[in-house]
Design a protein around this motif. Structure first.
Motif, PDB file in Angstrom:
ATOM      1  N   TRP A  59       0.821  -1.217   0.000  1.00 46.67           N
ATOM      2  CA  TRP A  59       0.000   0.000   0.000  1.00 46.67           C
ATOM      3  C   TRP A  59       0.847   1.255   0.000  1.00 46.67           C
ATOM      4  CZ3 TRP A  59      -3.320  -1.961   4.609  1.00 46.67           C
ATOM      5  CH2 TRP A  59      -4.270  -2.881   4.151  1.00 46.67           C
ATOM      6  N   ASP A  77      -4.295   5.877  -2.368  1.00 49.93           N
ATOM      7  CA  ASP A  77      -5.614   6.510  -2.288  1.00 49.93           C
ATOM      8  C   ASP A  77      -6.695   5.530  -2.744  1.00 49.93           C
ATOM      9  OD1 ASP A  77      -4.412   8.853  -1.508  1.00 49.93           O
ATOM     10  OD2 ASP A  77      -4.278   9.642  -3.541  1.00 49.93           O
ATOM     11  N   GLY A  79      -9.195   4.232  -1.392  1.00 50.60           N
ATOM     12  CA  GLY A  79     -10.511   4.279  -0.776  1.00 50.60           C
ATOM     13  C   GLY A  79     -10.494   5.168   0.444  1.00 50.60           C
ATOM     14  N   SER A  80     -11.634   5.226   1.087  1.00 47.68           N
ATOM     15  CA  SER A  80     -11.725   6.023   2.305  1.00 47.68           C
ATOM     16  C   SER A  80     -12.530   5.249   3.329  1.00 47.68           C
ATOM     17  CB  SER A  80     -12.381   7.377   2.016  1.00 47.68           C
ATOM     18  OG  SER A  80     -13.687   7.177   1.535  1.00 47.68           O
ATOM     19  N   SER A  84      -9.799   1.556   5.028  1.00 47.46           N
ATOM     20  CA  SER A  84      -9.016   1.895   3.840  1.00 47.46           C
ATOM     21  C   SER A  84      -7.527   1.694   4.128  1.00 47.46           C
ATOM     22  CB  SER A  84      -9.270   3.342   3.442  1.00 47.46           C
ATOM     23  OG  SER A  84      -8.747   4.220   4.411  1.00 47.46           O
TER      24      SER A  84
END
Length: 152
Positions: A59, A77, A79-80, A84
């Motif tokens: 990641w 980036d 996801g949120s 995440s």
């Protein structure tokens, strides 16, 4: 005399070319520095947490500023939200609280009495190696510029 003036003019042209080339060189230095920082952070992750499948290390990506003026390593980036990659990386880096029992039974006594899990600090562990990385990149760039100014 004409040879000296001609040589000076060639040197001035090479200097002008170096000034125009500055932005591209700056971006190249930050690209190389970003790759080295990413390797350092991923190495710290492998040493500090059990990431057997490489999810957390995978990641971590390098980011270069739009003008090429900085390099950074941070989570993708992708996801949120609380699950995440950025959130999980933050939990592992800085620590997190443990959820307390729901209290449905008045006689329930939790076995775990820890309220907070300490962070692993893999970003902070990689930080001390940054000045050496930057110095070596700047030294390499200085040698490249000197060679170009000498006409090699």
């Amino acid at each position: 005399m004409a040879q000296g003036v001609n040589g000076l003019r060639q040197f001035a042209d090479r200097c002008d070319a170096e000034v125009k080339r500055k932005r591209a060189d700056q971006r190249a230095i930050h690209e190389r520095l970003g790759a080295r920082m990413q390797t350092a952070v991923r190495g710290q992750i492998q040493g500090k947490i059990n990431d057997a499948h490489g999810h957390v290390a995978g990641w971590q990506t390098k980011y270069i500023g739009t003008g090429g003026g900085y390099a950074a390593v941070r989570a993708t980036d992708a996801g949120s939200g609380p699950d995440s990659p950025g959130a999980i990386t933050n939990y592992l880096e800085n620590g997190h609280a443990i959820r307390r029992p729901g209290g449905r039974s008045p006689r329930y006594r939790p076995r775990i009495h820890v309220l907070y899990v300490s962070g692993r600090g893999f970003y902070n562990a990689a930080r001390p190696s940054l000045p050496r990385m930057l110095q070596s990149e700047v030294d390499n760039w200085g040698r490249e510029v000197a060679a170009r100014l000498e006409g090699r």
